[in-house]
Design a protein around this motif. Structure first.
Motif, PDB file in Angstrom:
ATOM      1  N   SER A 170       6.545 -15.287   3.212  1.00 50.61           N
ATOM      2  CA  SER A 170       5.567 -14.212   3.124  1.00 50.61           C
ATOM      3  C   SER A 170       6.107 -12.996   3.845  1.00 50.61           C
ATOM      4  CB  SER A 170       4.255 -14.640   3.756  1.00 50.61           C
ATOM      5  OG  SER A 170       3.359 -13.557   3.762  1.00 50.61           O
ATOM      6  N   THR A 171       6.011 -11.854   3.220  1.00 50.83           N
ATOM      7  CA  THR A 171       6.456 -10.629   3.858  1.00 50.83           C
ATOM      8  C   THR A 171       5.324  -9.926   4.562  1.00 50.83           C
ATOM      9  OG1 THR A 171       6.042  -9.360   1.872  1.00 50.83           O
ATOM     10  CG2 THR A 171       8.248 -10.292   2.124  1.00 50.83           C
ATOM     11  N   ASN A 172       4.095 -10.376   4.325  1.00 49.61           N
ATOM     12  CA  ASN A 172       2.898  -9.776   4.903  1.00 49.61           C
ATOM     13  C   ASN A 172       2.769  -8.294   4.574  1.00 49.61           C
ATOM     14  OD1 ASN A 172       1.983 -12.164   5.898  1.00 49.61           O
ATOM     15  ND2 ASN A 172       2.776 -11.847   7.942  1.00 49.61           N
ATOM     16  N   GLU A 173       3.334  -7.892   3.440  1.00 47.40           N
ATOM     17  CA  GLU A 173       3.160  -6.519   2.961  1.00 47.40           C
ATOM     18  C   GLU A 173       1.694  -6.345   2.570  1.00 47.40           C
ATOM     19  OE1 GLU A 173       5.665  -4.055   1.960  1.00 47.40           O
ATOM     20  OE2 GLU A 173       7.212  -5.140   3.041  1.00 47.40           O
ATOM     21  N   PRO A 174       1.120  -5.175   2.825  1.00 48.55           N
ATOM     22  CA  PRO A 174      -0.277  -4.978   2.442  1.00 48.55           C
ATOM     23  C   PRO A 174      -0.442  -4.900   0.923  1.00 48.55           C
ATOM     24  CG  PRO A 174       0.647  -2.947   3.291  1.00 48.55           C
ATOM     25  CD  PRO A 174       1.693  -4.012   3.485  1.00 48.55           C
ATOM     26  N   VAL A 175      -1.590  -5.307   0.458  1.00 52.49           N
ATOM     27  CA  VAL A 175      -1.979  -5.123  -0.936  1.00 52.49           C
ATOM     28  C   VAL A 175      -2.930  -3.943  -0.930  1.00 52.49           C
ATOM     29  CG1 VAL A 175      -3.155  -6.147  -2.914  1.00 52.49           C
ATOM     30  CG2 VAL A 175      -1.751  -7.589  -1.412  1.00 52.49           C
ATOM     31  N   ARG A 215      -4.677  -5.964   4.789  1.00 53.29           N
ATOM     32  CA  ARG A 215      -3.635  -6.036   5.823  1.00 53.29           C
ATOM     33  C   ARG A 215      -3.455  -7.494   6.188  1.00 53.29           C
ATOM     34  NH1 ARG A 215      -0.964  -1.455   5.401  1.00 53.29           N
ATOM     35  NH2 ARG A 215      -2.402   0.271   5.247  1.00 53.29           N
ATOM     36  N   ARG A 216      -2.559  -8.150   5.475  1.00 51.41           N
ATOM     37  CA  ARG A 216      -2.369  -9.587   5.669  1.00 51.41           C
ATOM     38  C   ARG A 216      -1.730  -9.863   7.018  1.00 51.41           C
ATOM     39  NH1 ARG A 216       0.616 -11.387   0.366  1.00 51.41           N
ATOM     40  NH2 ARG A 216       1.883  -9.603   0.887  1.00 51.41           N
ATOM     41  N   LYS A 275     -11.973  -7.382  -5.626  1.00 58.72           N
ATOM     42  CA  LYS A 275     -10.664  -7.719  -6.202  1.00 58.72           C
ATOM     43  C   LYS A 275      -9.758  -8.316  -5.141  1.00 58.72           C
ATOM     44  CE  LYS A 275     -10.654  -4.420  -9.970  1.00 58.72           C
ATOM     45  NZ  LYS A 275     -10.007  -3.318 -10.643  1.00 58.72           N
ATOM     46  N   LEU A 276      -9.781  -7.755  -3.936  1.00 58.65           N
ATOM     47  CA  LEU A 276      -8.957  -8.295  -2.859  1.00 58.65           C
ATOM     48  C   LEU A 276      -9.469  -9.658  -2.402  1.00 58.65           C
ATOM     49  CD1 LEU A 276      -8.187  -5.090  -0.762  1.00 58.65           C
ATOM     50  CD2 LEU A 276      -6.746  -6.237  -2.446  1.00 58.65           C
ATOM     51  N   ARG A 277     -10.780  -9.825  -2.344  1.00 57.73           N
ATOM     52  CA  ARG A 277     -11.341 -11.143  -2.000  1.00 57.73           C
ATOM     53  C   ARG A 277     -10.918 -12.186  -3.028  1.00 57.73           C
ATOM     54  NH1 ARG A 277     -16.072  -8.078  -1.347  1.00 57.73           N
ATOM     55  NH2 ARG A 277     -16.342  -7.530   0.829  1.00 57.73           N
ATOM     56  N   ASP A 278     -10.933 -11.804  -4.304  1.00 57.81           N
ATOM     57  CA  ASP A 278     -10.526 -12.726  -5.363  1.00 57.81           C
ATOM     58  C   ASP A 278      -9.058 -13.129  -5.227  1.00 57.81           C
ATOM     59  OD1 ASP A 278     -13.082 -12.559  -6.401  1.00 57.81           O
ATOM     60  OD2 ASP A 278     -12.524 -11.178  -8.031  1.00 57.81           O
ATOM     61  N   MET A 279      -8.262 -12.275  -4.588  1.00 56.91           N
ATOM     62  CA  MET A 279      -6.852 -12.575  -4.356  1.00 56.91           C
ATOM     63  C   MET A 279      -6.662 -13.414  -3.092  1.00 56.91           C
ATOM     64  SD  MET A 279      -5.359  -8.820  -5.304  1.00 56.91           S
ATOM     65  CE  MET A 279      -3.667  -9.161  -4.876  1.00 56.91           C
ATOM     66  N   GLY A 280      -7.746 -13.666  -2.347  1.00 56.90           N
ATOM     67  CA  GLY A 280      -7.668 -14.498  -1.153  1.00 56.90           C
ATOM     68  C   GLY A 280      -7.840 -13.767   0.157  1.00 56.90           C
ATOM     69  N   ALA A 281      -8.164 -12.492   0.123  1.00 58.95           N
ATOM     70  CA  ALA A 281      -8.295 -11.717   1.360  1.00 58.95           C
ATOM     71  C   ALA A 281      -9.582 -12.068   2.096  1.00 58.95           C
ATOM     72  CB  ALA A 281      -8.290 -10.226   1.048  1.00 58.95           C
TER      73      ALA A 281
END
Length: 125
Positions: free
Chosen positions: A3-8, A64-65, A34-40
């Protein structure tokens, strides 16, 4: 898991006359969902809204992962992990090969071998 922990990030700019407080709030909710659906998780979602003097609106929603999340970690996996699943509880020290990659497995390959069996690689500096 790498994981690069780059922000989405999701962002847009709406010119004057194309937005109002109601549709702006609706847009923010849709971007956050949309971000919650991606796992945020909610505590990692940042929202920024700017309304400059030109009458436009700038919307920026980002995740901000801070760590790696998997569907299993988030309780969203559709398949239960078996107690004897491959890699369960296995720790592979950096630079060492797994038991499956030694002996005949090194010569003929391991039919059950997957990327999870690779030793961890060093991260670029």
């Amino acid at each position: 898991m790498s994981s690069t922990n780059e922000p989405v990030e999701i962002s847009t700019r709406m010119p004057e006359g194309e937005w109002n407080p109601e549709n702006l709030a609706e847009l923010l909710l849709s971007y956050q969902q949309k971000l919650r659906d991606m796992g945020a998780p909610d505590d990692e979602i940042e929202t920024l809204v700017e309304t400059p003097e030109d009458g436009s609106a700038k919307v920026h929603v980002s995740w901000r992962r801070t760590g790696g999340q998997t569907f299993a970690d988030l309780g969203r996996s559709t398949t239960a992990e078996a107690e004897n699943s491959r890699g369960h509880g296995e720790a592979i020290p950096q630079g060492e090969a797994t038991a499956d990659s030694k002996g005949l497995g090194a010569v003929f390959g391991d039919a059950d071998r997957s990327a999870i069996d690779e030793p961890p690689s060093s991260r670029p500096v």
